[in-house]
Design an enzyme around this catalytic site. Structure first.
Site, PDB file in Angstrom:
ATOM      1  N   SER A   1       0.832  -1.216   0.000  1.00  0.00           N
ATOM      2  CA  SER A   1       0.000   0.000   0.000  1.00  0.00           C
ATOM      3  C   SER A   1       0.861   1.259   0.000  1.00  0.00           C
ATOM      4  CB  SER A   1      -1.018  -0.032   1.127  1.00  0.00           C
ATOM      5  OG  SER A   1      -0.379  -0.124   2.373  1.00  0.00           O
ATOM      6  N   ARG A   2       1.305   1.716   1.169  1.00  0.00           N
ATOM      7  CA  ARG A   2       2.167   2.893   1.215  1.00  0.00           C
ATOM      8  C   ARG A   2       3.292   2.655   2.218  1.00  0.00           C
ATOM      9  NH1 ARG A   2       0.401   3.989  -2.965  1.00  0.00           N
ATOM     10  NH2 ARG A   2      -0.724   5.833  -3.654  1.00  0.00           N
TER      11      ARG A   2
ATOM     12  N   GLU B   1      10.386   6.854  -0.619  1.00  0.00           N
ATOM     13  CA  GLU B   1      10.629   6.464  -2.010  1.00  0.00           C
ATOM     14  C   GLU B   1      11.249   7.588  -2.821  1.00  0.00           C
ATOM     15  OE1 GLU B   1       7.312   4.508  -3.983  1.00  0.00           O
ATOM     16  OE2 GLU B   1       6.949   3.446  -2.111  1.00  0.00           O
TER      17      GLU B   1
ATOM     18  N   HIS C   1       7.637  -0.384  -6.286  1.00  0.00           N
ATOM     19  CA  HIS C   1       6.277   0.179  -6.401  1.00  0.00           C
ATOM     20  C   HIS C   1       5.638  -0.174  -7.755  1.00  0.00           C
ATOM     21  CE1 HIS C   1       3.602   3.521  -4.525  1.00  0.00           C
ATOM     22  NE2 HIS C   1       2.863   2.653  -5.190  1.00  0.00           N
TER      23      HIS C   1
HETATM   24  C1  GLV Z   1      -0.434   3.008  -6.398  1.00  0.00           C
HETATM   25  O1  GLV Z   1       0.292   2.927  -5.438  1.00  0.00           O
HETATM   26  C2  GLV Z   1      -1.692   3.672  -6.355  1.00  0.00           C
HETATM   27  O2  GLV Z   1      -2.077   4.248  -5.336  1.00  0.00           O
HETATM   28  O3  GLV Z   1      -2.352   3.649  -7.401  1.00  0.00           O
END
Ligand code: GLV
Ligand code: GLV
Length: 321
Positions: free
Chosen positions: A239-240, A269, A287
């Site tokens: 996710s993040r 990142e 990512h």
């Molecule tokens: C990718 O990380 C998105 O949020 O689309």
């Protein structure tokens, strides 16, 4: 005819749609991301009506103030923690995202990581390619089966739900989940339970993170929560990055508590804590969980559809504000 700016080259499906609708699309020619000041300069130079932004573009008050003509920032991502949505709302600028179309891609990437870690694929590949395989060994790279184990889903939105569904159906995993909201689809499946985050962390064999990033979830996985994981647990984050405090994760890895960690996202990142490289049971990808041709093409189409709606006086279907 409207003028639309795209901050970096993306899959062309949506761009074609905008052009076929008679609009002019300008795609940044820079190889990498525009800096904030480059983006501001571009917005001040030309009267754009709409902008397609990436999750790597910080759309804060200064950027929102740079143009009086932009009606929508269409984010080429499902997450929108890169945008000051409160300020956009104050200024009556629409913000949209790209939900649904990347659910399958991200979920499949999370499951791929979980399977790779359970079967110790990275470690075994390094061992084999380094020429260390000298003969069959009954105890070489013992992994674990997913069948019958417990998957803990933190954040049961579309992606978390899909990950749960795949793992339950494919491997007969038991599932526990936590989300601010109860999830009817998961609740209706057998062997699924709703738990508090701390109980989930201490009872799961595999944890997959699918929460959005906010002030409340920043460093959600700190040393305290990480220390609650089962010995030998697998942890995957698609996710993040800032949901996990990387320096604390490294402490746990040094204690050999986690048997596998999969990270598609990082705290700062594109940087990541280089100590992560020393663990062969840590799988790192840059990512790319949503990087299927299908998802990235459809994300481009959704951005275009949201922009076309706003240009014709309607609200975008994926409106955030
Ligand atoms: C990718 O990380 C998105 O949020 O689309
Ligand atoms: C993101 O699309 C989510 O709801 O998980």
């Amino acid at each position: 005819m409207a003028k639309i700016f795209v901050t970096r080259s993306i899959l062309s499906d949506g761009i074609k749609m905008l052009e076929e609708a008679g609009h002019e699309v300008v795609v940044s020619e820079k190889k990498g991301d525009l800096t904030k000041s480059e983006l501001i300069k571009e917005l001040q130079k030309t009267n754009y009506d709409a902008v397609i932004t990436l999750l790597t573009n910080k759309i804060d008050e200064e950027v929102l103030n740079a143009s009086n003509t932009v009606k929508i920032f269409a984010n080429y991502a499902v997450g929108y923690d890169n945008i000051d949505t409160e300020k956009a709302k104050e200024k009556n600028i629409f913000i949209s995202n790209t939900p649904n179309v990347l659910t399958e891609s991200v979920a499949e990437h999370a499951v791929a990581m979980i399977m790779a870690l359970a079967s110790r694929l990275k470690e075994a590949d390094i061992f084999t390619t380094k020429g260390k395989y000298k003969g069959w060994d009954p105890k070489l790279f013992l992994g674990v089966e997913l069948c019958g184990k417990t998957i803990g889903i933190l954040g049961a939105g579309r992606i978390g739900t899909r990950v749960a569904e795949i793992l339950i159906n494919a491997f007969g995993m038991k599932c526990i989940y936590y989300d601010k909201f109860k999830n009817e689809k998961l609740d209706s499946m057998g062997s699924v339970q709703y738990q508090s985050p701390n109980d989930l962390i201490s009872e799961s064999d595999v944890i997959s993170i699918h929460m959005p990033l906010s002030d409340a979830t920043h460093h959600f996985f700190n040393l305290n929560r990480l220390s609650k994981t089962k010995h030998g647990a697998i942890l995957v984050n698609t996710s993040r990055g800032p949901l996990i405090k990387e320096s604390d994760l490294i402490k746990l890895l040094e204690e050999e508590r986690l048997s596998g960690v999969g990270l598609d996202v990082f705290e700062n990142e594109p940087e990541f804590n280089k100590k992560l490289k020393k663990f062969e049971r840590v799988l790192l990808t840059p990512h790319i969980a949503s990087a299927s041709v299908e998802a990235r093409g459809n994300m481009s189409i959704l951005c275009a559809e949201n922009i076309l709606a706003v240009l014709s006086g309607k609200t975008p279907k994926n409106q955030i504000v």
